[in-house]
Design an enzyme around this catalytic site. Structure first.
Site, mmCIF file in Angstrom:
data_model
loop_
_atom_site.group_PDB
_atom_site.id
_atom_site.type_symbol
_atom_site.label_atom_id
_atom_site.label_comp_id
_atom_site.label_asym_id
_atom_site.label_seq_id
_atom_site.Cartn_x
_atom_site.Cartn_y
_atom_site.Cartn_z
ATOM 1 N N CYS A 81 -23.172 10.855 -4.650
ATOM 2 C CA CYS A 81 -22.845 11.475 -3.375
ATOM 3 C C CYS A 81 -21.973 10.545 -2.534
ATOM 4 C CB CYS A 81 -24.121 11.816 -2.617
ATOM 5 S SG CYS A 81 -25.277 12.820 -3.576
ATOM 6 N N ARG A 99 -16.868 12.463 -5.247
ATOM 7 C CA ARG A 99 -18.214 11.994 -5.568
ATOM 8 C C ARG A 99 -19.229 13.140 -5.679
ATOM 9 N NH1 ARG A 99 -20.115 6.827 -4.832
ATOM 10 N NH2 ARG A 99 -18.545 5.236 -4.460
ATOM 11 N N TRP A 115 -23.622 15.585 -4.656
ATOM 12 C CA TRP A 115 -23.768 15.976 -6.055
ATOM 13 C C TRP A 115 -25.263 16.124 -6.284
ATOM 14 C CZ3 TRP A 115 -25.979 13.994 -10.597
ATOM 15 C CH2 TRP A 115 -25.558 14.609 -11.784
ATOM 16 N N ASN A 171 -27.260 8.512 -1.140
ATOM 17 C CA ASN A 171 -26.690 8.569 -2.487
ATOM 18 C C ASN A 171 -27.658 7.853 -3.406
ATOM 19 O OD1 ASN A 171 -25.056 8.630 -4.777
ATOM 20 N ND2 ASN A 171 -23.977 6.745 -4.192
ATOM 21 N N GLY A 172 -28.097 8.519 -4.474
ATOM 22 C CA GLY A 172 -29.005 7.888 -5.423
ATOM 23 C C GLY A 172 -30.214 8.756 -5.697
ATOM 24 N N GLU A 212 -11.983 12.120 -27.049
ATOM 25 C CA GLU A 212 -11.484 12.255 -25.689
ATOM 26 C C GLU A 212 -10.891 13.639 -25.457
ATOM 27 O OE1 GLU A 212 -9.955 11.282 -21.748
ATOM 28 O OE2 GLU A 212 -11.737 10.908 -22.951
ATOM 29 N N LYS A 223 -12.261 16.158 -22.620
ATOM 30 C CA LYS A 223 -11.414 16.696 -21.556
ATOM 31 C C LYS A 223 -11.463 18.220 -21.533
ATOM 32 C CE LYS A 223 -9.745 13.224 -19.414
ATOM 33 N NZ LYS A 223 -11.026 12.549 -19.662
ATOM 34 N N GLU A 232 -14.786 19.302 -20.080
ATOM 35 C CA GLU A 232 -14.878 19.010 -18.649
ATOM 36 C C GLU A 232 -14.125 20.032 -17.803
ATOM 37 O OE1 GLU A 232 -15.123 14.284 -17.842
ATOM 38 O OE2 GLU A 232 -13.282 14.957 -18.793
ATOM 39 N N HIS A 240 -18.575 16.983 -44.150
ATOM 40 C CA HIS A 240 -19.995 16.677 -44.006
ATOM 41 C C HIS A 240 -20.656 17.549 -42.939
ATOM 42 C CE1 HIS A 240 -19.870 13.154 -46.679
ATOM 43 N NE2 HIS A 240 -18.641 13.000 -46.204
ATOM 44 N N LYS A 261 -17.029 12.231 -9.837
ATOM 45 C CA LYS A 261 -16.141 11.178 -10.340
ATOM 46 C C LYS A 261 -16.891 9.881 -10.625
ATOM 47 C CE LYS A 261 -12.017 9.481 -11.194
ATOM 48 N NZ LYS A 261 -11.271 9.970 -12.364
#
Length: 608
Positions: A2, A27, A74, A98-99, A480, A484, A487, A503, A603
């Site tokens: 946050c 955030r 968040w 925040n936390g 990656e 992406k 996301e 496999h 982020k």
């Protein structure tokens, strides 16, 4: 995750808090809120969803007052509703947080047993109640905070506002970042320098366990044992103009297109082009010459940058690399000692799991290096040596330019390690550095393919699943690419080592499955293309990302081909990341998702 801001100002606080929160929305954007003191009383405005909803609320019902706190959330505990939005209030106390307060259920039971009525599902509300109870028993705000903080277990950054106290904010940090900003007759609290950039560049970072009593004349800082301490004031290089998208529709698009420039800045920092050598100041502290292994730890995209670097360190420096995801590393009791060196990678420099892993290694005597994009961050301050990326602030939640700049720094470290270990000849180093000097121009050429990538992304937007394949350094790029796409577009995607296709993943292949094959023409190109042929034989819809010779040699197996310029092996992972980013970006744009602020993400991951 946050975002927090607090203001003791000389003009109305609410509009300034909103301005700061716009810089912190990366955030978290599940909800937002602001509280100010109006004639000595706490008055709040809160809204579910994006910050613009809070702005609309304030337009309809403005807040006066020159003292206030704000928050962009968040969600961890409790759904992203108005009632769960910060600031929370209990009696004369309002708090933003925040936390995670890990023992909040026990504290909640205690508060309820004492007769308090709780209004939210959050862990944060208990903090306000505990402090309010202590004040009701006769303690001052300062005494109440000192009394309550030791009872809170977990990670937190707090900013507290008190009724009747126009000239007081109290902030505290344990595991989550918080900074004090110094103005002229004004003082501020913020999650980071970006939050404070509209107001001041004079910053004091609270250290682990610190709490601060802030008035307009300054700040008194206390450590976790309540001893008064002096923390240094520094000048932040962050400017208040960072939120401009320029001519781009999204921050992510802007940041993708900034890569030629920022890669040039980063490479020039770490390479001596005239001598054609890596030039990493302070790298000697990492003891490359005498190492038997290098430990690399990170999260998310930064972990994938480290995975690319593993190939480089082992190839060019003959240095074994043990790499792990930080959330796993911190709990598996890895043997670490004074003869070890550990390297930590984080865009924000505040990633909770990465920071915890750093502290574990430091406690066991390892030398600590950090690759960060925020030189003032906690990870940077706690490392023995810091290797900053020169990416500039990255606002889009999905990392782009930070990732490629991390790769640039890691390439320099790998070459310097090879030289120090005596396994990389001067001639070979000169050749590799000369190849890396071409990165900015190659990046420009890769971005020149955007129109073609946009066209192939439109049918991808109709897919439900996708597969990315690659070998060697292209395997982390496959991971990656899948990350992406997930996301940004919410399409399920997986990245695999191409040799693992038989496999298990090959069972997924049909005509509806887009398969991205990352395969420059290199020493293992034929192996990768043989895997691609297996996909083609089963009707898979193939997009091949390769170079000109690779495109000629593959035949007609691929339905679409992205053809990049020829380049060396050490350059390829940096440049091939760009089309991977553009594919995810344009697919998401076609689907209409929120590119810069994808759902459920933030982020800076400052909680477990």
């Amino acid at each position: 995750m946050c975002g927090i801001v607090g203001i003791l100002g000389d003009i109305e606080a609410a509009p300034r808090i909103i301005d700061s929160l716009k810089r912190l929305e990366y955030r978290g954007y599940d909800s937002a809120g602001v509280a100010t003191l109006v004639e000595g009383k706490i008055v709040r405005r809160r809204a579910e969803g994006k910050l613009r909803n809070l702005e609309n609320s304030l337009e309809n019902a403005p807040l006066s007052g020159t003292s206030g706190i704000g928050h962009t959330r968040w969600a961890t505990h409790g759904a992203p509703t108005v009632s769960n939005a910060h600031p929370h209030q209990a009696g004369a106390v309002s708090v933003v947080h925040n936390g995670i307060i890990e023992n909040y259920l026990d504290l909640r039971d205690e508060i309820v047993a004492a007769g308090a009525i709780l209004d939210t599902e959050t862990d944060t509300e208990v903090v306000a109640h505990l402090i309010n109870i202590a004040m009701a028993e006769g303690m001052s705000p300062k005494e109440a905070v000192a009394h309550v903080l030791p009872r809170l277990k977990g990670a937190f950054a707090l900013a507290l506002l008190f009724e009747g106290e126009e000239n007081l904010l109290i902030g505290a940090r344990k595991g989550s970042p918080l900074a004090v900003g110094h103005g002229e007759g004004e003082m501020f609290l913020g999650s980071d320098a970006i939050a404070l950039s509209p107001f001041t560049d004079r910053i004091t970072y609270l250290e682990e366990g610190d709490w601060a009593v802030v008035t307009r004349s300054g700040a008194e800082i206390f450590d976790q044992d309540n001893n008064k301490v002096i923390r240094p004031e520094s000048r932040s290089s962050v400017t208040s103009s960072l939120m401009d998208k320029g001519n781009y529709k999204h921050f992510m698009a802007k940041e993708i297109h900034e890569q030629p420039e920022v890669l040039g800045h980063t490479l020039s920092r770490y390479f001596d082009y005239s001598a054609k050598t890596a030039r990493v100041d302070g790298a000697q502290a990492l003891k490359f010459k005498d190492l038997s292994r290098l430990i690399v730890t990170a999260c998310g995209t930064a972990y994938l940058a480290g995975l690319v670097a593993k190939y480089w360190f082992e190839k060019y420096a003959r240095l074994p690399v043990e790499i792990d995801i930080a959330s796993e590393f911190r709990y598996r009791e890895t043997p670490v000692g004074e003869r070890d060196t550990a390297l930590f990678i984080s865009q924000s420099g505040e990633t909770a799991d990465t920071l915890a892993s750093l502290r574990y290694c430091k406690e066991h005597g390892a030398a600590i290096g950090a690759i960060v994009n925020v030189p003032e961050s906690t990870i940077a301050r706690e490392a023995d040596m810091v290797f900053p990326t020169i990416a500039g602030p990255e606002i889009g939640v999905a990392s782009t330019k930070a990732f490629t700049c991390q790769l640039a720094v890691l390439a320099a470290l790998a070459l310097q390690a090879g030289r120090e270990r005596g396994v990389l000849s001067p001639e070979r180093e000169h050749s590799l550095v000369a190849e890396l000097t071409e990165v900015p121009s190659l990046a420009l050429k890769a971005l020149g393919l955007e129109a073609d990538i946009e066209r192939l992304s439109q049918p991808l937007s109709k897919a439900n699943n996708a597969l990315y394949l690659g070998r060697a350094t292209n395997f982390p790029l496959a991971l990656e690419g899948a990350l992406k796409l997930k996301e940004l577009s919410y399409i399920h995607a997986e990245g695999y080592a191409a040799g693992e296709l038989k496999h298990g993943p090959i069972a997924l292949i049909d005509e509806n499955m887009p398969v991205f094959v990352i395969a420059p023409y290199d020493g293992i190109y034929e192996k990768t293309v043989s895997n691609m042929q297996e996909v083609a034989a089963r009707g898979g819809n193939i997009v091949l990302i390769t170079d000109q010779r690779g495109a000629r040699e593959c035949g007609n197996a691929a339905q679409n081909t992205v053809v990049l310029p020829d380049m060396s092996d050490i350059v390829a992972p940096i440049i091939y990341a760009l089309p991977v980013q553009l594919i995810a970006y344009h697919t998401a744009v076609f689907m209409g998702t929120d590119v810069d602020q994808p759902r459920n993400l933030a982020k800076s991951v400052t909680v477990e």
